[in-house]
Design an enzyme around this catalytic site. Structure first.
Site, PDB file in Angstrom:
ATOM      1  N   TYR A   1      -2.328   5.473  -4.958  1.00 57.47           N
ATOM      2  CA  TYR A   1      -3.613   6.598  -4.944  1.00 57.47           C
ATOM      3  C   TYR A   1      -3.247   7.743  -5.698  1.00 57.47           C
ATOM      4  O   TYR A   1      -2.066   8.258  -6.068  1.00 57.47           O
ATOM      5  CB  TYR A   1      -3.977   7.219  -3.468  1.00 57.47           C
TER       6      TYR A   1
ATOM      7  N   SER B   1       0.862  -1.191   0.099  1.00 55.59           N
ATOM      8  CA  SER B   1      -0.020   0.039   0.086  1.00 55.59           C
ATOM      9  C   SER B   1       0.794   1.193   0.256  1.00 55.59           C
ATOM     10  O   SER B   1       1.879   1.214   0.607  1.00 55.59           O
ATOM     11  CB  SER B   1      -1.085  -0.140   1.206  1.00 55.59           C
TER      12      SER B   1
ATOM     13  N   ARG C   1     -15.830  -0.371   2.544  1.00 56.35           N
ATOM     14  CA  ARG C   1     -15.262   0.832   3.308  1.00 56.35           C
ATOM     15  C   ARG C   1     -15.465   2.185   2.689  1.00 56.35           C
ATOM     16  O   ARG C   1     -15.008   3.113   3.251  1.00 56.35           O
ATOM     17  CB  ARG C   1     -13.781   0.549   3.707  1.00 56.35           C
TER      18      ARG C   1
ATOM     19  N   ARG D   1     -16.315   6.124   8.441  1.00 54.69           N
ATOM     20  CA  ARG D   1     -16.229   4.761   9.024  1.00 54.69           C
ATOM     21  C   ARG D   1     -16.218   4.966  10.449  1.00 54.69           C
ATOM     22  O   ARG D   1     -15.555   5.681  11.320  1.00 54.69           O
ATOM     23  CB  ARG D   1     -14.799   3.932   8.935  1.00 54.69           C
TER      24      ARG D   1
ATOM     25  N   GLN E   1       0.903  -0.466  -4.755  1.00 46.53           N
ATOM     26  CA  GLN E   1      -0.487   0.290  -4.946  1.00 46.53           C
ATOM     27  C   GLN E   1      -0.478   1.695  -4.835  1.00 46.53           C
ATOM     28  O   GLN E   1       0.718   2.223  -3.858  1.00 46.53           O
ATOM     29  CB  GLN E   1      -1.194  -0.374  -3.990  1.00 46.53           C
TER      30      GLN E   1
END
Length: 381
Positions: A129, A106, A281, A164, A127
């Site tokens: 964003y 991540s 999520r 959340r 990964q």
């Protein structure tokens, strides 16, 4: 307790982690409707039991993005996984490499790309964003490329973080300053084994890949503040041109849940997609991955590699996902629970369980090769 399945590792994780970390792994957004749908809808997929089919030899291996791997699964990206066990991402990457499958690191990991590369005997996926600072994105992509990362997983379903409630209740989010720190410290004190092994011996506790832009800030409130300030809500499909200009390897778009978005990814030249609702999520109330997957696979499965995640709690679930149209499956909570409950050995054991459960499911549906797992093994309504 000796874990016999992934839910046993969930129980171990709950017992060993401070509440704020367990709830972060386990929870979803809003009322967690989609979180529950992911599991329930996948469990409801009925398989055709077949007999007398010669299933004496079963091959679980597959080929994804030009690489042969032992199972049609990968460990998906989990933020803050390095807080679940000491230097957790490095442990999980080693377990994945030994099992012959990809690990995905991540952006918001505790361990850096360099640390995981040093720990893992095999290349791994990275990964990313979309971040407002494109210069910093170029730096991250260069680091991943130089470390030999074999694929980029570009997550597109998080222009803003989901709501959340569990993180607010536990004190992970919305509890800044001394009061929040003391609240989390109190929870950690109730789990002395974790507090010593991870809280003390597992330092440093920063977001390794973004440490340079955090400028020495390492608190959990700094993590959430950085996310809110730096994730880019203006991102569009046109921004894929920027990613492609900086990354020449396989590009996997994580987050399409709608056929039109999947078609757009295929048109713009993505090598793969992950059909995903971010594990329930992000936007609550959307369809489960199991419900969305068949139409997407039918629409674009001949143009790019379709992967899926969400609700997978066994090798039987992996077979179900493949039968619904996926070429491969990303594990999320399954390996996070295992890491928290048993470290590297826990992750390795979960992958052994996945393989064993897949073999049984394949034998009893009469298929001997992963490529033969199609909708033909499903009970038609």
């Amino acid at each position: 307790m000796k874990a016999a399945n992934i839910l046993d590792y969930r129980a171990l994780a709950k017992a060993r982690l401070p509440r704020f970390l367990f709830d972060y792994i386990d929870g979803g957004s809003y009322a967690e409707t989609t979180l529950r749908r992911n599991v329930a809808d996948l469990e409801s997929v009925a398989l055709r039991q077949r007999v007398l089919r010669d299933v004496g030899s079963i091959d679980l291996s597959t080929n994804l993005f030009g690489a042969r791997q032992a199972l049609p699964v990968a460990l998906g990206p989990i933020g803050l996984a390095g807080m679940n066990a000491r230097r957790g991402e490095a442990q999980a990457a080693r377990a994945a490499a030994k099992a012959g499958i990809p690990f995905t690191l991540s952006t918001v990991s505790v361990c850096t790309v360099a640390e995981v590369a040093a720990a893992s005997p095999a290349p791994f996926w990275f990964q990313l964003y979309m971040i407002r600072d494109r210069g910093f994105m170029r730096e991250l992509l260069a680091v991943a490329r130089d470390a030999g990362c074999s694929a980029l997983v570009f997550t597109v379903d998080m222009p803003v973080p989901g709501s959340r409630y569990g993180d607010l209740r536990s004190g992970l989010a919305g509890a800044p300053g001394l009061r929040g720190g003391l609240r989390r410290f109190g929870q950690a004190a109730l789990h002395p084994r974790w507090a010593w092994d991870v809280g003390v011996r597992g330092r440093p506790h920063g977001l390794g890949n973004v440490a340079s832009v955090l400028a020495g800030k390492t608190g959990l409130e700094d993590f959430f503040a950085w996310m809110r300030a730096n994730f880019d809500p203006t991102v569009t499909w046109r921004d894929l041109d920027f990613i492609r200009a900086e990354w020449s390897g396989p590009l996997i778009i994580k987050g399409p849940l709608d056929v039109e978005d999947a078609r757009e990814a295929a048109t713009l030249g993505a090598d793969g997609i992950v059909v995903s609702n971010h594990g329930g999520r992000q936007l609550d109330g959307v369809p489960s991955t199991a419900r969305a997957l068949p139409a997407i696979a039918a629409a674009v499965g001949d143009r790019l590699t379709v992967l899926a995640d969400g609700g997978v709690r066994s090798g039987l679930d992996v077979v179900r996902m493949l039968a619904l149209g996926a070429r491969g499956v990303l594990l999320g909570r399954a390996w996070a629970y295992a890491l928290a409950g048993g470290g590297e050995r826990g992750v390795a054991h979960v992958l052994e369980l996945i393989a064993a459960e897949m073999r049984v499911a394949m034998a009893l549906t009469g298929v001997t090769d992963v490529t033969a797992i199609t909708s033909d093994i499903l009970v038609k309504d």
